[in-house]
Each structure stands twice: as C-alpha cells, then as structure tokens.
Write a protein that holds these residues in place. Structure first.
Motif, PDB file in Angstrom:
ATOM      1  N   VAL A 158       0.837  -1.203   0.000  1.00  0.00           N
ATOM      2  CA  VAL A 158       0.000   0.000   0.000  1.00  0.00           C
ATOM      3  C   VAL A 158       0.875   1.258   0.000  1.00  0.00           C
ATOM      4  CG1 VAL A 158      -1.638   1.351   1.372  1.00  0.00           C
ATOM      5  CG2 VAL A 158      -1.986  -1.105   1.070  1.00  0.00           C
ATOM      6  N   ARG A 159       1.922   1.248   0.809  1.00  0.00           N
ATOM      7  CA  ARG A 159       2.788   2.425   0.907  1.00  0.00           C
ATOM      8  C   ARG A 159       3.473   2.713  -0.430  1.00  0.00           C
ATOM      9  NH1 ARG A 159       7.132   2.350   5.653  1.00  0.00           N
ATOM     10  NH2 ARG A 159       5.265   1.591   6.725  1.00  0.00           N
ATOM     11  N   GLY A 160       3.967   1.647  -1.067  1.00  0.00           N
ATOM     12  CA  GLY A 160       4.635   1.830  -2.348  1.00  0.00           C
ATOM     13  C   GLY A 160       3.686   2.230  -3.460  1.00  0.00           C
ATOM     14  N   MET A 161       2.442   1.772  -3.392  1.00  0.00           N
ATOM     15  CA  MET A 161       1.467   2.085  -4.435  1.00  0.00           C
ATOM     16  C   MET A 161       0.894   3.488  -4.297  1.00  0.00           C
ATOM     17  SD  MET A 161       1.089  -0.429  -6.645  1.00  0.00           S
ATOM     18  CE  MET A 161      -0.539  -0.187  -7.372  1.00  0.00           C
ATOM     19  N   GLN A 162       0.612   3.918  -3.079  1.00  0.00           N
ATOM     20  CA  GLN A 162      -0.070   5.212  -2.886  1.00  0.00           C
ATOM     21  C   GLN A 162       0.884   6.403  -2.853  1.00  0.00           C
ATOM     22  OE1 GLN A 162      -4.293   3.949  -0.867  1.00  0.00           O
ATOM     23  NE2 GLN A 162      -2.928   5.195   0.346  1.00  0.00           N
ATOM     24  N   GLY A 163       2.179   6.134  -2.660  1.00  0.00           N
ATOM     25  CA  GLY A 163       3.135   7.229  -2.662  1.00  0.00           C
ATOM     26  C   GLY A 163       3.137   8.006  -1.361  1.00  0.00           C
ATOM     27  N   ASN A 164       3.904   9.092  -1.339  1.00  0.00           N
ATOM     28  CA  ASN A 164       4.060   9.839  -0.091  1.00  0.00           C
ATOM     29  C   ASN A 164       3.873  11.341  -0.275  1.00  0.00           C
ATOM     30  OD1 ASN A 164       6.461  10.525  -1.411  1.00  0.00           O
ATOM     31  ND2 ASN A 164       7.622   8.946  -0.342  1.00  0.00           N
TER      32      ASN A 164
END
Length: 854
Positions: A158-164
């Motif tokens: 999820v973190r890698g897909m949604q970005g920061n």
C-alpha cells in the motif's frame, strides 16, 4: 441614465461569473470546497452514475468517461507491463522492504500508463484475506496464513502504491475482500460465521493496519456475508467498525455485482431499489461492475423516489468517490502531478525485470536437499519434464509482459549440458496420452539428471474454483514416481497455488524446490537457484500438510479448530516459516533488554546469527511468543517479529528485533477492547515455527490498550521509516533510461485477423479460440500475437495431425474492450494455411469466426 445601465450590466456580468465559477477546477482551492462545488453542479442522474465502475462522461461539465477498474495484484494487468512474482511468492520472501520496491515499480508503471492516457490508477488490490485454508482457490493472491506477516507485507504494498505526497495519491489501493472470503464455490450465496474474537484477532488485523497506519484509500467488500448479513450492506462491519472505530475516510466498493446479488443470488430483497438503499445506508459507495451501469446504479433513482434514501444520503457516497478523483489529480493539469515525469520507458524496463528476477530468487523455498543441489557443472545430459517446464505460469490476475522466461529457457541458458524436454502430461490430464507420458520417462532414464516441474494453475485453483485436494492434480504425481523409478537423480520443482501435499516426494526425491507462480523472470531465477548462482533463502508463509484430510471443513471459520501453525496440533509436512539453504546458520546469544514489560513499553530482542557454512546466504530470524498461563485457548505460538538478513560465510551478524507491549494483547469481548493479561510469556527465536533455537521468559503486566484508528496509529507504525519519504525513482541505480523516449518497434504484421472483443462483464484470464488450418508441409510452425505481445508459438506435424484440422488455443485477456484489435499470425517454418479463427467469448456471448484481412 447610461451610466446606471452600464453599472447594472457590469454587476450582472460579475454575478454571472460568480454563479458559473468553476471552483472545482481550481487546484489551489481546498479539496472540500472543490468537492462541494462540483457536487452542487451535478444532476441526480450524474451523481448516481458515479456508483458503478463504468462511469459515463458528463459532457456539459467537461468530464470524460472513466473506468474505475484496475488490477495491480503483482503488476499492472495490461500489455507490456512487468509481471512480478505472485503475492504468495512475495510473502515467501519475508522481505517487506523488497515488497516496497516492487510496489513502487508497479505504481510507476501505473502512472506511466496514466500519463499517456492508457489506464486510470484506481486499483483493486491488495488481497489480504487470510490463507487459513490451503484449499481456497485464491490462496495465491495473498501473502500468508499469519496475520502479522500478512500485515507487514501488505502495508509495504500500500505504501509503495499510494506514494508519499501530501496532496496527491499516486494510485488508489482498494484492500479486498472485507471480510472472510475464503470459499469460492457459490460465494455469492454463502455466509461466514465467525466469533468477534476471531475476527478481531485473526481476520481483521491486516485490514485495520492498512486503514489506520497506511491510510489505504479504498476497501472492497466480500461477496459472502458475515454472520447472517451480507458484507456489502453490513452496517456493523462498514460503518461501526471500519468508519467509526478505525476512522476510515475512503471509499467502499461492493465486489462484482453484489448489491444486485442481494436480489439475484441471496434472495434477500424483492427489488434493486431496496438493495441500493441498503448499500448507501451501510456506507457502501459503489458496486464493481462493467460494462455500463450496475444494478446498484439502476436502483438508486427509484430508491430516492420511493423515499428509501434521500439525495443527501447519496451525496455522502458520491462525495467520497469524487474526493479520490481530486486526490489522484484527475481534474487538474497533468503537469501538477508529482509523477508527471514518469515516462513510458519504465514499462517492462530492464530495472523492473531485474527487480522481478530478484524477488523471484528471494521467494524460492528449498524444501529438501540430500546433497543434489546446487547442481554440478559437469552434467552432460539433463531431462527437463513436466507440464510447467516450458510455460511461464504467472498466476491469476496477471498482466501480459512481452518477455517471459520459462523454467526450460532458464535451464538451457545456465548449462552446456544436452537438454531434452518432454512435457509428459498436462496439468489435470488423465491417463489418455500414454505415448507422451512414456516419452518423458524414457528421456529421464537416458539422462544423468531429471528436473521435473509440476504444479497447478487456474484450471484447478482460481477465483470461483476451490481445490478439493492438496495433492497434485491429474497424473503429475505418477509422473514423478515413474521418473524416480528409472532415475534416482531427480530435482522436483513445484509451481503451486498454495500448500501442496507431497509426502511421497519428501520421502524419496533428493531435491525439492518450491518456485511458485513467480513472475516473468522465473526461469532465470530458478536456474540461478538450481545451479548455485543464488543461495535460496525463502521461507514458507503457510503450513504445508500431509493431506487435505488433516484439515477441518472448509466452511469452518473457527481459527482455533486445528487451523494454521498457531493451532494445528498435528505434524505438518513442512512447518510455517520453514526453508533450507545451501549453507548453515546458528542463532545464539538471545538477549532481552527487559525482564518485565508493562503498558506503553517496548522490548528490544538481540540475537547473533552466524553463518557456519562455506557460502554467503540469507537467513530469516523469526520471533514467536508463547503464552504460558492463559486460561483460554490461545495460539501455540504466534509470530510477532522477523528480519531477513544476509550473512557472509563465517560472519556473525547481530539482529535487533523490536517487540511492543501490544504484541501480547488479546481481544476481550466483555470489555470490547484489546487487553494484556498479567502473566509469563516465552520469547522464542528460530528460523521456523518449529525450529526454535533460543528462548527466554518475560513477565508482562496487565493493561488495556487505547483504541487504534487513523488519528491514533498502531504500535507498529513508524513515522520516521525512511521508506515513507523515498522518491519514485529511488529504485533505479541508473536513471538515464528515464529520459529516453521509447521508440515503437517496426512490427511484422504477417497474416492479420481483425476482431473487437466485447466486455463479458466479469474477469477471466483467457478467452478460448480455435485456429482452423491446413498443413501443406511435413511440419509447420506459426506464432500468434496481439500488440506485439506473443500469445504463443504452435507446431503442427503431419505425422500426428490431419492435414486439415482445428487447434485449440487460449487468447490472453484482450488489451481493450470495444476497440478493434489485430491478431497477427506469422509462419515461422514450413507451409500452413490459417483459414480462420473461431473465438468463444466467456459467459453467454455467442462464438464468432474471423478471417484473414485482405
């Protein structure tokens, strides 16, 4: 008088501009103001149209049509996108950081496709249904049977897909299927009956962490019901737990047609209007469906007209959907996107293929090795046999990369030995084709070594199809036994959808490797492991049983009833966390920084990992806790920390594991909260759930945990984790290719068959078709492709086929529905006339035949 008239005209123009102001188009205006402005401009029909996947254009507002439907389980489902290892394989890496890299690569490709107008970024993934029963048809889609391992892998996806980025989402992840969809057969009609304690302790944790810690933007409900209430209209599940307790602000979508299914399958209501109103009142915003409008959409207007819901209630749902369109930048200038510079050249680029290979290598589990592996370099002849030997099986919900390396391809490239390939049998074949079976046995007998590649695919385990047995389907087991009878020098390679019962092989075969459906680079990765270029370090993410008879009924969701390593009291074939290496490790010097742990505290656990062998390798240090004095039934042990480390030969590494007080908590159904009960716990450290090297006991004080929600993160949340701030291009060592415009290759068209694929309204892996041909030479070879992507290469031989005949083929999921496509046929050898292709669409659509274009 003229001056007054001019002033009135000026005032009229100003007021008109204010009335027609397009606040919703202004990226500098706060999102709530933009959202309210757009919503105020929409008619009731336009609002309703947002509640399905296939959303029509709103031309008067300048909003184009939109497909709220994308799949990115282990790579974008599309043509020419990188296919990474299936989720079950990624779980076997026990490497969350690697999962983050893979997810970053997938989301980079998603954004590249959006930048060129090919795809949207609403993704129906990840799958975090617990793999509590290996017979479940979709085990391949999830990471583990263990809630902690599942959570740690999924959170990185999820973190890698949604970005920061603070303003924009890179992609929207839709976590599915909420909750307890672990039986496929007649799932639309089923109800999962589960105690609240099991829900809170086992089935909920991954969803909860992805919502509260990682702030996943979407949730997809399960087609089944929960405790007598359909999941998609379960107000306790969606409103009370998901939104009120956990603070979820995103959108909820019902799985395929489930709102309409309240009438059609579950027979709970008499009309779609009632079903649609139930969804809105339970805070379900959308129904997954295509083409055109879903049954939910068809029922919403009538629901409002009948007074079942109000337009204001509908507005709440539509606002949640539109908010995500704003958050993905759909209504803003493309240049404002933080990912506007991601070019088309990232699609299936060398960096992504290398990452896919690395992930495949780290996922492979060495199950047995009686000294046969790694393979010697001086083999003169090797027989490679089995139905998976010459196919690159990617797993379900896969895209279509342009390059796919089969196990046979990888082995041929890795050795100078003479390779003889024979299929032996199909995946689920009976005893019909004895000559093919005999050819494989003869090839194995005449070779120094036999590599047998077997497993199961979507024909025996997939969406809508559960396994009835854990044994290999068809006659694959007999193939293994016959080959071993003529040649004891055998390596067995498994390509399973989940745990597979192979007790005979474990007893007799000298070398066994679990490869999994392992992405497009699986052949190279396998060869690297077999020939010792890579030392395997993967670990099993689920318990492997000796037989399906060791399991309770599939419909029994009581996790405490002999399920998973936490409660299984029998002897497994392979335990959870198990995996061998070409070297040996010793775990020693276990140290705890506390003897007593109390509310609000954390414990540091130190161990030394020494590589006592002659090869560098990876070890996964696993920490379990065991409750010594519980008065109720609790896990025999439960995973609470782990770390994959690379240790050079002869080297010792210190590993520090962090264990929060919350790791010792259980859900108290009386007080409706998680609590830690005063007692003693063993801290168990080893390299599998059964191979515990060191243990120490700690006292834990009692305490009630504070609620966890979006505002109050879990104890495993680390705001300072460097992965939270990494840029999208951090996964690339050489960034020069990002500035290179990917040139379109001149493709040789050959023979062209034109067709338009019609959307069947549901997901399938492939379409059936038949090539009608006439062979005019002894042998002939031809290749079929779409958009430069190879479908397959086919060999025809007059000695075993008629001169005129029909060849059954599979066409991968069409690249785009409703648009004319070209199926290209190239004759590679010999003479053959391809007269036509008859296409058999899935579902109720009629078969049709296409002919070569003139």
């Amino acid at each position: 008088m003229k001056t007054i008239t001019n002033q009135f005209m000026l005032l009229f123009l100003i007021m008109g501009n204010l009335i027609n102001a397009q606040t919703w188009k202004d990226p500098n205006v706060p999102i709530d103001e933009r959202l309210n402005d757009l919503l105020s401009k929409m008619t009731l029909e336009e609002k309703i149209s947002q509640c399905s996947s296939d959303i029509p254009a709103i031309k008067r507002l300048g909003i184009p049509s939109y497909m709220w439907y994308g799949e990115a389980l282990h790579g974008i489902i599309g043509w020419g996108a990188t296919s990474f290892p299936q989720n079950i394989a990624m779980g076997a890496t026990w490497n969350p950081e690697l999962m983050h890299e893979v997810a970053t690569a997938i989301s980079n490709e998603a954004r590249a496709l959006k930048n060129i107008g090919k795809k949207e970024v609403m993704m129906f993934s990840p799958t975090v249904n617990m793999a509590r029963d290996p017979r479940w048809g979709r085990n391949g889609e999830c990471y583990s049977e263990d809630p902690f391992l599942m959570t740690e892998m999924a959170r990185m996806y999820v973190r890698g897909m949604q970005g920061n980025n603070d303003k924009y989402l890179k992609t929207v992840t839709t976590v599915k299927h909420f909750v307890a969809n672990n039986v496929e057969f007649r799932r639309e009609n089923l109800y999962s009956n589960i105690s609240e304690k099991d829900l809170r302790e086992y089935y909920f944790p991954a969803y909860k962490s992805l919502v509260t810690d990682e702030e996943a933007a979407g949730i997809m409900t399960a087609l089944n019901g929960l405790n007598g209430v359909p999941c998609s209209t379960n107000k306790w599940l969606l409103q009370n737990v998901l939104r009120d307790e956990w603070g979820f602000k995103g959108y909820v979508i019902a799985d395929w047609g489930d709102i309409g299914g309240h009438k059609d399958y579950k027979k709970l209501v008499d009309s779609y209007e009632i079903a649609a109103s139930m969804a809105i009142k339970a805070s379900c915003d959308q129904e997954c469906f295509r083409p055109k409008a879903s049954k939910m959409v068809k029922g919403l207007k009538g629901a409002i007209e009948q007074g079942l819901i109000t337009e204001k209630e509908l507005d709440v749902a539509v606002a949640r959907l539109l908010r995500l369109r704003f958050m993905t930048g759909d209504f803003d200038d493309k240049k404002l996107s933080p990912w506007a510079d991601i070019p088309k050249s990232v699609l299936e680029c060398d960096a992504h293929k290398n990452l896919a290979r690395k992930a495949a290598e780290q996922s492979m589990v060495l199950l047995k090795n009686d000294g046969i592996l790694p393979l010697k370099k001086d083999y003169k002849s090797i027989a490679v046999v089995g139905p998976f030997a010459d196919q690159c099986w990617l797993g379900i919900y896969s895209g279509h990369p342009q390059s796919k390396i089969t196990p046979l391809d990888g082995i041929k490239a890795a050795t100078k030995a003479k390779i003889v390939y024979k299929e032996g049998c199909g995946i689920a074949d009976g005893n019909d084709d004895k000559s093919r079976f005999r050819e494989a046995v003869i090839a194995a007998k005449e070779a120094e070594l036999a590599i047998v590649v077997v497993g199961n695919d979507e024909g025996t385990s997939t969406e809508n199809v559960d396994r009835h047995s854990l044994a290999l389907p068809g006659i694959q087991q007999r193939l293994i036994e016959e080959i071993y009878r003529v040649n004891k020098n055998v390596v067995l390679v498994l390509v399973p959808s989940g745990p597979t019962a192979i007790p005979w092989a474990q007893k007799h075969i000298p070398g066994i490797v679990c490869m999994w459906p392992n992405g497009q680079e699986q052949g190279t990765a396998l060869a690297n492991v077999l020939f010792g270029k890579v030392n395997p370090g993967g670990k099993l993410n689920s318990t492997w049983y000796n037989s399906h008879e060791d399991l309770p009924d599939m419909h029994d969701y009581n996790i405490k009833n002999n399920r998973t390593y936490m409660y299984y009291e029998g002897k497994p074939l392979y335990p959870f966390g198990f995996g061998l290496s070409y070297t040996n490790f010793e775990i020693a010097n276990l140290q705890l920084d506390k003897t007593t742990l109390n509310l609000g505290q954390r414990m540091k656990v130190n161990v030394d990992v020494k590589n006592t062998g002659a090869r560098d390798g990876d070890e996964v240090v696993q920490l379990y806790i065991k409750d010594l004095y519980s008065k109720t039934k609790v896990p025999l042990k439960a995973l609470k920390a782990f770390k994959r480390v690379n240790v050079k030969a002869g080297e010792t590494k210190n590993v520090v594991l962090d264990v929060p007080y919350e790791a010792f908590a259980y859900y108290d159904t009386i007080n409706s909260q998680f609590e830690v009960y005063k007692g003693k716990f063993d801290i168990l450290v080893g390299n599998s759930s059964e191979n515990i090297s060191r243990s120490k006991t700690i006292k834990v004080g009692s305490g009630a945990l504070a609620p966890v929600n979006i505002e109050n993160k879990s104890a495993w949340f680390d705001a300072n984790d460097p992965l939270r701030t990494k840029k999208w291009d951090a996964i690339y060592t050489d960034k020069s290719f990002l500035k290179v415009v990917k040139k379109e290759e001149n493709k040789v068209e050959g023979l062209v068959f034109k067709t338009t694929f019609t959307d069947p309204g549901f997901y399938v892996n492939t379409w059936d078709a038949v090539v009608n041909y006439e062979v005019k030479s002894r042998e002939a070879v031809f290749k079929l492709s779409i958009l430069g992507n190879n479908i397959d290469t086919y060999k025809l031989n007059k000695s075993d086929v008629k001169a005129k005949g029909k060849l059954k083929i599979k066409i991968p999921i069409p690249p785009e529905y409703g648009v004319e496509q070209k199926i290209n046929a190239q004759i590679l050898d010999g003479e053959v006339e391809l007269k036509s292709i008859t296409i058999y669409p899935p579902g109720d659509l009629k078969a049709y035949t296409v002919y070569p274009s003139k």
